[in-house]
Write an enzyme that holds these catalytic residues in place. Structure first.
Site, PDB file in Angstrom:
ATOM      1  CG  ASN A  70       7.066  -2.866  10.779  1.00 27.41           C
ATOM      2  OD1 ASN A  70       7.439  -1.729  10.289  1.00 27.41           O
ATOM      3  ND2 ASN A  70       5.949  -3.322  10.729  1.00 27.41           N
ATOM      4  CD1 TRP A  71      12.382  -0.371  14.055  1.00 25.21           C
ATOM      5  CD2 TRP A  71      13.715   1.398  13.477  1.00 25.21           C
ATOM      6  NE1 TRP A  71      13.681  -0.597  14.497  1.00 25.21           N
ATOM      7  CE2 TRP A  71      14.606   0.392  14.111  1.00 25.21           C
ATOM      8  CE3 TRP A  71      14.148   2.361  12.662  1.00 25.21           C
ATOM      9  CZ2 TRP A  71      15.928   0.599  14.157  1.00 25.21           C
ATOM     10  CZ3 TRP A  71      15.668   2.616  12.879  1.00 25.21           C
ATOM     11  CH2 TRP A  71      16.445   1.575  13.652  1.00 25.21           C
ATOM     12  CE  LYS A  72       3.929  -1.616  13.642  1.00 31.50           C
ATOM     13  NZ  LYS A  72       2.521  -1.971  13.976  1.00 31.50           N
TER      14      LYS A  72
ATOM     15  CD  GLU B 160       0.561  -1.167  11.299  1.00 31.39           C
ATOM     16  OE1 GLU B 160       1.552  -0.786  10.971  1.00 31.39           O
ATOM     17  OE2 GLU B 160       0.339  -1.527  12.716  1.00 31.39           O
TER      18      GLU B 160
ATOM     19  CG  HIS C 163       2.199  -4.407   8.269  1.00 34.02           C
ATOM     20  ND1 HIS C 163       1.064  -3.800   8.960  1.00 34.02           N
ATOM     21  CD2 HIS C 163       2.967  -4.947   9.104  1.00 34.02           C
ATOM     22  CE1 HIS C 163       1.447  -4.109  10.207  1.00 34.02           C
ATOM     23  NE2 HIS C 163       2.537  -4.843  10.356  1.00 34.02           N
TER      24      HIS C 163
ATOM     25  N   GLY D 258       0.078  -4.840  18.122  1.00 35.12           N
ATOM     26  CA  GLY D 258       0.078  -3.741  19.087  1.00 35.12           C
ATOM     27  C   GLY D 258      -0.825  -3.715  19.980  1.00 35.12           C
TER      28      GLY D 258
ATOM     29  CD  GLU E  43       3.068  -8.772  11.468  1.00 37.63           C
ATOM     30  OE1 GLU E  43       3.865  -8.790  12.321  1.00 37.63           O
ATOM     31  OE2 GLU E  43       2.474  -7.997  10.763  1.00 37.63           O
TER      32      GLU E  43
ATOM     33  CB  SER F  20       1.815  -8.752  21.085  1.00 37.42           C
ATOM     34  OG  SER F  20       0.774  -7.527  20.726  1.00 37.42           O
TER      35      SER F  20
END
Ligand code: PEP
Length: 251
Positions: A11-13, A101, A99, A175, A169, A210
């Site tokens: 997941n490169w966000k 986010e 997600h 992160g 998650e 992480s």
């Protein structure tokens, strides 16, 4: 080893410009290139701006393309949004939905996530549906309750199990360098399978939060952990490949 085929997702966000994204995609594809088919699925989910170019770079390689989030509608007056079919047009086979986010950064409810899952599956995408408790939920001992509720409410009634992956998650692990123990992950994965009922044994349940080359091995040697969703560590080709290569043997 897991009965289910392992799945490793990057997941490169919102990271990567055209040049750096292409270099990263090509480097990962080169590391994944082999005479034999990969014994696991390897997916890159770049930002939407890079999807087409990364897809071109992955042609003829064993690496598959995915997207990050989509709208519930097939088309319409939704400025700034992309439909699931548009990701299919770009060559995507997977999509990350729900997600944290999006849930916490954009106020997305599980009901909205379920509508997105339905739309994405109708378009032919495999949906990676993220669920996870916050640090406050964890401290309150509410992990099981939150996970159960999110799994139940984030899936449409007519969910296609062949196109479904659940990513556990924990929000507090994303992160942060913090992680639950593999034993704690297994407890949650088993709960997710229980909530899924009779389909639970066939659906892939992966872990994210992480994940690094240093800790991937202890996660991926567990039968219950069908793969990993990788954020920061997927932005380095060697590091990401080292994580994926953990499940080279015996998958
Ligand atoms: C993620 O955001 O999906 C994620 C797992 O991030 P990280 O690996 O950086 O914790």
């Amino acid at each position: 080893m897991s009965k289910r085929r392992r799945l490793i997702v990057a997941n490169w966000k919102m990271y990567g410009r055209l040049t750096s994204g292409l270099v990263l995609a090509r480097d990962i594809a080169e590391l994944a290139q082999s005479d034999r088919p990969l014994p696991f699925d390897l997916v890159l989910c770049p930002p939407a701006t890079l999807t087409w170019a990364v897809g071109e770079a992955l042609q003829g390689t064993p690496v598959v393309l995915g997207g990050q989030d989509c709208h519930t509608a097939t088309h319409g007056a939704y400025t700034g949004d992309l439909s699931a079919a548009m990701f299919v047009d770009l060559g995507c086979r997977y999509i990350i939905l729900g997600h944290s986010e999006r849930r916490y950064g954009h106020g997305e409810s599980s009901e909205l996530v379920a509508q997105k899952v339905e739309a994405a599956q109708l378009a032919g995408l495999t949906t990676i549906v993220c669920v996870g408790e916050t640090a406050a939920d964890l401290q309150a001992g509410a992990t099981a309750e939150i996970i159960e509720k999110q799994v139940r409410e984030s899936l449409p009634k007519n969910v296609k199990t062949s196109n479904l992956v659940i990513a556990y998650e924990p929000v507090w692990a994303i992160g942060t360098g913090q992680q639950p123990s593999p034993e704690d992950v297994i407890v949650v994965h088993k709960l997710i399978r229980k909530v899924l009922g009779e389909i639970g044994e066939t659906v892939r349940v992966i872990y994210g939060g992480s994940v690094t080359p240093a800790n991937a091995g202890t996660l991926l040697r567990e039968d219950e952990i069908d793969g990993v969703l990788v954020g920061s560590a997927s932005l380095n080709a060697e590091g990401f490949w080292a994580i994926a290569a953990t499940c080279q043997q015996g998958s």
